[in-house]
Design an enzyme around this catalytic site. Structure first.
Site, mmCIF file in Angstrom:
data_model
loop_
_atom_site.group_PDB
_atom_site.id
_atom_site.type_symbol
_atom_site.label_atom_id
_atom_site.label_comp_id
_atom_site.label_asym_id
_atom_site.label_seq_id
_atom_site.Cartn_x
_atom_site.Cartn_y
_atom_site.Cartn_z
ATOM 1 N N LYS A 66 -15.252 5.307 0.070
ATOM 2 C CA LYS A 66 -13.695 4.974 -0.546
ATOM 3 C C LYS A 66 -13.695 3.708 -0.731
ATOM 4 C CE LYS A 66 -12.173 8.602 2.798
ATOM 5 N NZ LYS A 66 -11.518 9.651 1.840
ATOM 6 N N GLU B 192 -13.884 3.792 6.944
ATOM 7 C CA GLU B 192 -15.110 4.242 6.871
ATOM 8 C C GLU B 192 -16.077 2.974 7.162
ATOM 9 O OE1 GLU B 192 -15.797 7.575 3.486
ATOM 10 O OE2 GLU B 192 -15.975 5.790 2.729
ATOM 11 N N ASP C 209 -8.579 8.259 -3.546
ATOM 12 C CA ASP C 209 -8.984 6.870 -3.802
ATOM 13 C C ASP C 209 -8.219 6.236 -5.005
ATOM 14 O OD1 ASP C 209 -10.263 6.810 -1.434
ATOM 15 O OD2 ASP C 209 -12.116 7.551 -2.380
HETATM 16 P P1 ATP Z 1 -8.991 13.728 -2.272
HETATM 17 O O1 ATP Z 1 -9.336 13.915 -0.872
HETATM 18 O O2 ATP Z 1 -8.857 15.049 -3.243
HETATM 19 O O3 ATP Z 1 -9.271 12.563 -3.166
HETATM 20 P P2 ATP Z 1 -6.371 13.151 -1.057
HETATM 21 O O4 ATP Z 1 -6.157 14.397 -0.329
HETATM 22 O O5 ATP Z 1 -6.584 11.904 -0.473
HETATM 23 O O6 ATP Z 1 -7.322 13.442 -2.325
HETATM 24 P P3 ATP Z 1 -3.976 14.010 -2.650
HETATM 25 O O7 ATP Z 1 -2.696 13.805 -2.073
HETATM 26 O O8 ATP Z 1 -4.629 15.323 -2.886
HETATM 27 O O9 ATP Z 1 -5.078 13.066 -1.767
HETATM 28 O O10 ATP Z 1 -4.087 13.270 -4.171
HETATM 29 C C1 ATP Z 1 -3.636 11.795 -4.361
HETATM 30 C C2 ATP Z 1 -2.859 11.797 -5.547
HETATM 31 O O11 ATP Z 1 -3.525 12.340 -6.853
HETATM 32 C C3 ATP Z 1 -1.581 12.506 -5.826
HETATM 33 O O12 ATP Z 1 -0.636 11.665 -5.253
HETATM 34 C C4 ATP Z 1 -1.341 12.904 -7.241
HETATM 35 O O13 ATP Z 1 -0.954 11.610 -7.639
HETATM 36 C C5 ATP Z 1 -2.913 13.122 -7.738
HETATM 37 N N1 ATP Z 1 -2.931 14.675 -7.815
HETATM 38 C C6 ATP Z 1 -3.969 15.029 -6.676
HETATM 39 N N2 ATP Z 1 -3.924 16.615 -7.010
HETATM 40 C C7 ATP Z 1 -3.139 16.704 -8.126
HETATM 41 C C8 ATP Z 1 -2.910 17.842 -9.084
HETATM 42 N N3 ATP Z 1 -3.556 18.970 -8.823
HETATM 43 N N4 ATP Z 1 -2.182 17.541 -10.177
HETATM 44 C C9 ATP Z 1 -1.765 16.230 -10.336
HETATM 45 N N5 ATP Z 1 -1.769 15.296 -9.716
HETATM 46 C C10 ATP Z 1 -2.769 15.243 -8.777
#
Ligand code: ATP
Length: 336
Positions: A74, A173, A285
């Site tokens: 991360k 982490e 990230d």
């Molecule tokens: P990951 O663990 O997959 O890295 P996370 O769970 O920490 O992600 P998310 O909220 O899923 O974080 O995603 C972070 C950001 O990435 C969202 O706020 C958005 O800007 C972008 N994002 C994630 N999924 C999508 C999607 N399906 N379409 C558009 N943007 C997305």
């Protein structure tokens, strides 16, 4: 070893005590976008990724697809994301003296991240073993390796050397005591602190009070709130704010993110563009790194969340973590 509480002998990467490395060129290749200083105190990993039809049951061996080895962690991911958005970035952390170290540092080097605060500790580099099934779901085992050797005093000393005005960002982490020490040092210096509470874990009142913002996804928010899941994101943001941070951001995948700050009743929502999703690995990230770059450049939280949401949406359109991050030109194009 520079800090008194470094237990094992460590050396630093070239640039600190070794041969000089050409300084990253601030703004090299950048067409437009934020400029600021970001100090990431965090993990550096090599990711070993194998596709499988089905994950093995206990005692079972399954044949997988080709092994993909790439940079992750991360801390490293967020450092690369902040750099591609245009910040001058320093990473504080450690790699091992094994062959995985080169892989783990590859993306950071390419992005021009300053590695003079990355130590080389005897033993293994942090490594994530990732198994991905055809539905895109992954199972991950992380071996902390050198990430676990970053001592509280070492991290605090690096934060003490951070330039005035830098945004200091941490994830969970590294050892909890190391995170705590770095946050306290940053807060004592009046530096802006961003904590991404991932992987989910409880935070001390001192760490919570320093966060500006605390950044979590839905499941991390639920852990901090002692709930099974979060229902209404706005209610979750308010409840998180009541734990003490100056501001909070809750990311919501395709729904974008909500953000809220102390002293205001309002919870604001930022929605990303609708995009074709290839792989969401590292999207969180990308979001946090971009957010920090924007804050370091002086954007207010709402505008910074706007840019972070855009960068997150770009990152889901390509496979992998760092390999999915856009370059400066793509970010400039998306902002038009
Ligand atoms: P990951 O663990 O997959 O890295 P996370 O769970 O920490 O992600 P998310 O909220 O899923 O974080 O995603 C972070 C950001 O990435 C969202 O706020 C958005 O800007 C972008 N994002 C994630 N999924 C999508 C999607 N399906 N379409 C558009 N943007 C997305």
């Amino acid at each position: 070893a520079r800090a008194p509480d470094v237990a094992r002998p460590v050396t630093s990467l070239p640039g600190a005590n070794g041969p000089a490395r050409p300084a990253p060129q601030p703004g090299a290749g950048r067409t437009e976008g934020p400029v600021g200083r970001v100090v990431v105190v965090g993990s550096v990993n090599a990711d070993l990724v194998v596709q499988v039809q089905a994950r093995p049951r206990p005692g079972e061996t399954v044949r997988g697809g080709p092994l993909a080895v790439g940079p992750g962690g991360k801390g490293a991911n967020q450092a690369v994301a902040a750099a591609v958005v245009g910040a001058e970035v320093t990473l504080v952390g450690a790699v091992g003296d094994d062959t995985h170290a080169d892989v783990a540092l590859r993306g950071l080097r390419r992005a021009g991240v300053d590695l003079t605060e990355v130590d080389v500790a005897p033993g293994a580099t942090g490594t994530a073993v990732v198994v991905v099934t055809p539905d895109g779901e992954n199972s991950i085992v992380v071996s902390p390796g050198a990430n676990g050797t970053v001592q509280p005093g070492r991290a605090a000393a690096a934060v003490d050397r951070a330039p005035a005005g830098a945004v200091v960002v941490l994830q969970l982490e590294l050892p909890a005591a190391t995170v705590e020490a770095a946050v306290r040092q940053a807060a004592a210096r009046g530096l802006r602190v961003v904590v991404n509470a991932a992987p989910a874990a409880a935070l001390s009142p001192a760490v919570l009070a320093a966060c500006d913002p605390l950044v979590v996804n839905g499941s991390e928010a639920a852990v901090l709130l002692g709930q099974d899941a979060v229902g209404d994101p706005a209610a979750a943001a308010r409840a998180l704010l009541a734990l003490g941070p100056r501001s909070v951001v809750v990311t919501l995948g395709a729904e974008g993110a909500v953000h809220a700050s102390q002293g205001s009743e309002k919870v604001r929502t930022v929605t990303p563009p609708r995009v074709a999703v290839v792989d969401t690995t590292g999207a969180g990230d990308a979001f946090v790194g971009a957010l920090c770059a924007a804050l370091a450049d002086g954007l207010d939280l709402g505008d910074a969340v706007g840019l972070a949401t855009l960068v997150g949406a770009l990152a889901v359109q390509r496979p992998g973590a760092q390999s999915s991050y856009p370059d400066a030109a793509e970010i400039a194009e998306a902002r038009r």
